[in-house]
Design a protein around this motif. Structure first.
Motif, PDB file in Angstrom:
ATOM      1  N   SER A 669      33.581  51.789  42.460  1.00  0.00           N
ATOM      2  CA  SER A 669      34.514  52.836  42.870  1.00  0.00           C
ATOM      3  C   SER A 669      35.895  52.217  42.975  1.00  0.00           C
ATOM      4  CB  SER A 669      34.125  53.441  44.228  1.00  0.00           C
ATOM      5  OG  SER A 669      35.138  54.335  44.665  1.00  0.00           O
ATOM      6  N   SER A 670      36.881  52.965  42.496  1.00  0.00           N
ATOM      7  CA  SER A 670      38.266  52.508  42.656  1.00  0.00           C
ATOM      8  C   SER A 670      38.933  53.240  43.816  1.00  0.00           C
ATOM      9  CB  SER A 670      39.051  52.742  41.362  1.00  0.00           C
ATOM     10  OG  SER A 670      39.099  54.125  41.057  1.00  0.00           O
ATOM     11  N   GLN A 671      38.106  53.786  44.706  1.00  0.00           N
ATOM     12  CA  GLN A 671      38.685  54.478  45.869  1.00  0.00           C
ATOM     13  C   GLN A 671      39.441  53.497  46.753  1.00  0.00           C
ATOM     14  OE1 GLN A 671      35.918  57.111  47.691  1.00  0.00           O
ATOM     15  NE2 GLN A 671      37.446  58.107  48.946  1.00  0.00           N
ATOM     16  N   PRO A 735      38.228  59.761  42.562  1.00  0.00           N
ATOM     17  CA  PRO A 735      38.791  59.746  43.915  1.00  0.00           C
ATOM     18  C   PRO A 735      40.009  60.653  44.016  1.00  0.00           C
ATOM     19  CG  PRO A 735      38.402  57.506  43.111  1.00  0.00           C
ATOM     20  CD  PRO A 735      38.250  58.423  41.945  1.00  0.00           C
ATOM     21  N   GLU A 736      40.046  61.470  45.030  1.00  0.00           N
ATOM     22  CA  GLU A 736      41.223  62.310  45.262  1.00  0.00           C
ATOM     23  C   GLU A 736      42.303  61.536  46.014  1.00  0.00           C
ATOM     24  OE1 GLU A 736      41.736  65.247  43.950  1.00  0.00           O
ATOM     25  OE2 GLU A 736      39.784  65.065  42.962  1.00  0.00           O
ATOM     26  N   VAL A 737      41.850  60.617  46.885  1.00  0.00           N
ATOM     27  CA  VAL A 737      42.778  59.770  47.639  1.00  0.00           C
ATOM     28  C   VAL A 737      42.277  58.334  47.515  1.00  0.00           C
ATOM     29  CG1 VAL A 737      43.768  59.235  49.891  1.00  0.00           C
ATOM     30  CG2 VAL A 737      43.319  61.626  49.264  1.00  0.00           C
ATOM     31  N   ARG A 738      43.189  57.404  47.274  1.00  0.00           N
ATOM     32  CA  ARG A 738      42.830  55.998  47.179  1.00  0.00           C
ATOM     33  C   ARG A 738      43.466  55.207  48.320  1.00  0.00           C
ATOM     34  NH1 ARG A 738      42.747  57.193  41.548  1.00  0.00           N
ATOM     35  NH2 ARG A 738      40.887  56.285  40.543  1.00  0.00           N
ATOM     36  N   ALA A 739      42.686  54.309  48.886  1.00  0.00           N
ATOM     37  CA  ALA A 739      43.212  53.338  49.834  1.00  0.00           C
ATOM     38  C   ALA A 739      43.760  52.179  49.026  1.00  0.00           C
ATOM     39  CB  ALA A 739      42.109  52.863  50.780  1.00  0.00           C
ATOM     40  N   LYS A 789      50.241  48.274  52.250  1.00  0.00           N
ATOM     41  CA  LYS A 789      48.974  49.000  52.382  1.00  0.00           C
ATOM     42  C   LYS A 789      49.265  50.458  52.684  1.00  0.00           C
ATOM     43  CE  LYS A 789      44.558  48.781  54.857  1.00  0.00           C
ATOM     44  NZ  LYS A 789      43.816  48.138  55.979  1.00  0.00           N
ATOM     45  N   PHE A 790      48.593  51.362  51.927  1.00  0.00           N
ATOM     46  CA  PHE A 790      48.891  52.776  52.104  1.00  0.00           C
ATOM     47  C   PHE A 790      47.798  53.615  51.449  1.00  0.00           C
ATOM     48  CE2 PHE A 790      50.675  51.171  48.215  1.00  0.00           C
ATOM     49  CZ  PHE A 790      50.475  52.155  47.259  1.00  0.00           C
ATOM     50  N   GLY A 794      47.516  60.535  44.576  1.00  0.00           N
ATOM     51  CA  GLY A 794      47.671  60.753  43.147  1.00  0.00           C
ATOM     52  C   GLY A 794      48.967  61.424  42.751  1.00  0.00           C
ATOM     53  N   LYS A 795      49.732  61.899  43.714  1.00  0.00           N
ATOM     54  CA  LYS A 795      51.015  62.512  43.393  1.00  0.00           C
ATOM     55  C   LYS A 795      52.053  61.430  43.148  1.00  0.00           C
ATOM     56  CE  LYS A 795      49.982  66.589  46.192  1.00  0.00           C
ATOM     57  NZ  LYS A 795      50.356  67.367  47.407  1.00  0.00           N
ATOM     58  N   PRO A 796      53.089  61.725  42.360  1.00  0.00           N
ATOM     59  CA  PRO A 796      54.120  60.706  42.105  1.00  0.00           C
ATOM     60  C   PRO A 796      54.647  60.106  43.409  1.00  0.00           C
ATOM     61  CG  PRO A 796      54.471  62.607  40.709  1.00  0.00           C
ATOM     62  CD  PRO A 796      53.368  62.987  41.654  1.00  0.00           C
TER      63      PRO A 796
END
Length: 802
Positions: A669-671, A735-739, A789-790, A794-796
């Motif tokens: 997973s690339s989450q 993933p919709e959101v990535r750490a 770290k954030f 996926g948005k610009p």
């Protein structure tokens, strides 16, 4: 063989003087068809920079093209009759046809790339072509050979055959290719799979001669402005390699061979016990018989040694380990399927119309005629039955074929006419039938032999039964680069070496497996007198190689993106350094190091007891991956090494996406994504991308089931800004959101403020404190690393420090 060579030269001499003269031309089916006093010549353009030329003479037997893919798109060229010459041109490539005597030259812009000397010839048992060579022209290609990168001055046999235990010189091997890449930026491919030779200025210094005992009298010329573009134009004609399943980039357990279910289960468990990631286990020929000889062709589990194979496969699968089986195209007369194969008309014939029988190392045998649809039906029924048991991949061995008597008759032609296409057709059979039976699933097809264009059938070739020695390790980069230049981007070696070796050479073994992290497939394999799997060696060896195998897994996002580039452009995963400076022809000879994608330069350690390795670096700044030390490129540098390291350098301005270590790609997973950037003031702007999909769906690119993440960096004095963006058609599990953890290497400038969009990022007091904080920054001033770290949806997004 000497008599045969002399005969070819004598017959060739007899026909070179004959004249062929133009008599007329017409356009037909988007091709130019020219009539001559010697027959018909058809020129067909594919795209703007490739052209196939097909000479046909009455009563001269022809075979179909094996090189040209069904997906190749014909392009209508423009015709101009200029009296003494006829021109046929696309926007980028122009064929100039001299009418008397008939010859063809090829031009890109105003430069002549290539010209027939006396051109086509055919007489009795020989046919072929002659081309003129430039004075300083270098020629790479010819497939698997160990001769140095520039093959000019060699006469190359075109007959795929084994090269057991080869080391630092091999003129004839498992996978020859009747093609060359020139330093003048053209590829010349002879679309003929028959036995023959490619004489690259050996007999006559300024002549390239192709000759064969039969087959198709056709060649293909491809041009390009750069070498990567040249390769892309080549695979647009011969076919692009589809994406393999993601698990193919993992670690394999493999040896010659696992002799029982108990041994195989214990081996898989040993990988888990030793904390080594694992994705596949490969069964050599003991899966269908207890001995090396007498059982080939059984193609069914030996139930005494493997009492519950289906349960074993399922148990492995639950652990994320895929099962791959070896198969061969030989059916022994002593095997359990001999009568079945005869009844199914699955075997190649002798001149009397009976199944051709002959002796070879494994016993008395017949050979499956993969060119015959009836044989294909029978062969695939066996494969499909095994896939229904859970088998995920295939290893096709001995597919040159290893022994192929000249009087063997196939549905497509004689053994001599189609020999070099046998492995190619076998791969096509497996790929096509797999696609029909499992349309959404990516096949895995590892083959030892093939032809130009075999990559379009998902072929994963390897460099054969290499010597288990330092001299076996030395030629592996050359072999990989040569094959990758002509479309076979997944070429790899038996890590650690295969043949021989009476005692364990610990350093050689470690060095080979370290290098293997940066080749397309990671597969230690060898005769089992010495264990090929790292888990069975001493603690130091295990501890060193465990970290390398884990690095291989952490690099999955980067490596998988290389696979995407290969699937869309043909760009090989392992790339020669001359891609970096096309103005330096001497770089074409360099084979001591290679580029692993755009970011890495790797130099295998191929001699014992070294504390440094001389590496030629392209222009720019390069960082030692292990120490962070920087080097100025444009010349040769000495890179220190220990037993724990080989030279791995990262280009300034490179982005390297990584994940945490995992035990199998099933857990991929690339989450949680670690993005590394290598900053330097000499690179004020940089861009890169990362490709992601579900890792298993066939045709994910064409179906739009993927996402592309774009990274960009802009550095100005003491500030650096990053931009992230995503293009996505979407895929299951995306993933919709990535750490995110962005690490900026080589950042020594003072940091006043870190920002994420329009917000200021707080600073953590330490790296440990950063771990427990979802959003923060940390500057390790001693190491020169900046960590951001954030969470990213996926948005610009823009972030950085100033």
């Amino acid at each position: 063989m000497l008599v045969y060579c002399s005969l070819l030269l004598l017959l060739a001499f007899e026909v070179y003087g004959q004249d062929s003269t133009y008599t007329g031309h017409r356009l037909h089916d988007r091709s130019l068809v020219i009539s001559t006093t010697d027959g018909r010549v058809t020129l067909t353009a594919y795209g703007a920079e490739a052209m196939a030329v097909f000479y046909e003479r009455d009563h001269l037997r022809q075979l179909p093209s094996y090189a040209i893919a069904d997906t190749a798109v014909k392009t209508a060229g423009a015709v101009r009759d200029r009296g003494a010459v006829l021109e046929y041109a696309t926007p980028e490539l122009r064929a100039v046809i001299r009418k008397r005597p008939f010859t063809i030259s090829f031009y890109k812009d105003r430069e002549r790339l290539l010209a027939e000397e006396t051109g086509f010839f055919a007489k009795d048992t020989i046919r072929g072509f002659r081309f003129s060579l430039g004075a300083n022209e270098k020629l790479l290609g010819g497939g698997q050979r160990v001769l140095g990168m520039d093959r000019r001055g060699h006469r190359l046999p075109l007959y795929n055959q084994g090269a057991y235990g080869y080391t630092t010189e091999a003129k004839q091997m498992y996978f020859g290719l009747p093609a060359v890449m020139s330093s003048k930026k053209y590829i010349l491919l002879f679309d003929n799979a028959a036995r023959g030779f490619m004489d690259l200025g050996k007999s006559e210094a300024d002549v390239l001669q192709f000759e064969a005992v039969g087959g198709r009298t056709s060649y293909i010329v491809v041009a390009g402005d750069t070498y990567p573009e040249l390769i892309e134009n080549y695979v647009s004609v011969t076919g692009k390699q589809p994406l393999p399943p993601r698990w193919a980039f993992g670690n394999y357990a493999s040896r010659f061979g696992y002799r029982s279910e108990a041994q195989a289960r214990a081996t898989v468990q040993k990988f888990a016990d030793e904390d080594f990631p694992l994705d596949a286990i490969i069964f050599d020929l003991y899966w269908f018989g207890p001995d090396i000889k007498g059982h080939m062709g059984n193609l069914a589990w030996d139930k005494k040694a493997f009492p519950t194979p289906q349960k074993m496969i399922a148990d492995f699968k639950r652990r994320g380990v895929n099962t791959i089986l070896i198969t061969e195209p030989f059916v022994l007369t002593t095997s359990k399927r001999w009568e079945e194969a005869v009844a199914a008309n699955a075997l190649a014939l002798n001149p009397g119309g009976k199944p051709k029988r002959f002796d070879f190392y494994f016993g008395n045998t017949g050979l499956i005629d993969v060119f015959d649809p009836k044989a294909g039906d029978w062969f695939w029924s066996i494969y499909r039955g095994l896939m229904e048991q859970g088998v995920e991949g295939w290893w096709g061995d001995l597919g040159e074929p290893e022994v192929h008597p000249p009087d063997t008759l196939h549905a497509a032609g004689t053994a001599e006419e189609i020999h070099n296409a046998y492995g190619h057709r076998w791969a096509e059979l497996l790929f096509t039938r797999h696609r029909q039976a499992y349309p959404d699933k990516r096949p895995f097809i590892m083959m030892r032999s093939g032809f130009a264009g075999s990559q379009r059938y998902g072929m994963v070739p390897w460099t054969g039964d290499v010597s288990r020695s330092w001299d076996g390790l030395k030629p592996q980069v050359e072999l990989a680069l040569q094959m990758g230049l002509l479309g076979l981007g997944y070429i790899h070696s038996d890590l650690g070496g295969f043949a021989g070796g009476e005692t364990f050479d610990k350093e050689m073994y470690i060095r080979w497996l370290q290098y293997g992290v940066f080749q397309p497939i990671y597969r230690p394999h060898a005769q089992d007198n010495i264990a090929p799997e790292p888990v069975f060696h001493d603690r130091e060896t295990r501890d060193i190689l465990r970290e390398y195998v884990k690095l291989r897994y952490r690099l999955l996002p980067y490596n998988y993106t290389l696979a995407y580039h290969n699937a869309t452009t043909g760009l090989p995963l392992m790339r020669p350094l001359f891609f970096e400076d096309e103005s330096d022809p001497e770089l074409m000879d360099y084979k001591d190091a290679f580029l692993w994608g755009d970011a890495f330069l790797v130099a295998p350690v191929v001699d014992p007891n070294l504390d440094s390795v001389a590496v030629r670096l392209p222009a720019g700044v390069w960082f030692d991956y292990w120490t962070g030390a920087s080097y100025q490129g444009g010349g040769e540098v000495d890179v220190p090494v220990s037993l724990q390291t080989i030279p791995v350098l990262v280009r300034a301005g490179a982005f390297v996406p990584m994940i945490d270590a995992i035990a199998t790609t099933r857990d991929y997973s690339s989450q949680r994504l670690a993005l590394h950037y290598y900053a330097h003031s000499s690179v004020p702007e940089a861009q890169a991308m990362m490709y992601e999909d579900d890792g298993k769906t066939h045709g994910a690119i064409e179906k739009g089931l993927f996402e592309i993440i774009d990274f960009a960096a802009r550095q100005r004095r003491d500030s650096i800004e990053f931009t992230l963006g995503r293009t996505s058609g979407g895929y299951p599990g995306m993933p919709e959101v990535r750490a995110m953890m962005l690490t900026v290497h080589n950042w020594h400038a003072p940091v006043q403020r870190a920002f994420l969009g329009d917000k200021t990022l707080p600073f953590a007091a330490s790296a440990a404190a950063l771990e427990s904080t979802p959003t923060a920054a940390y500057h390790d001033t001693e190491a020169g690393r900046l960590l951001l770290k954030f969470a990213w949806d996926g948005k610009p997004l823009k972030l950085g420090v100033n």
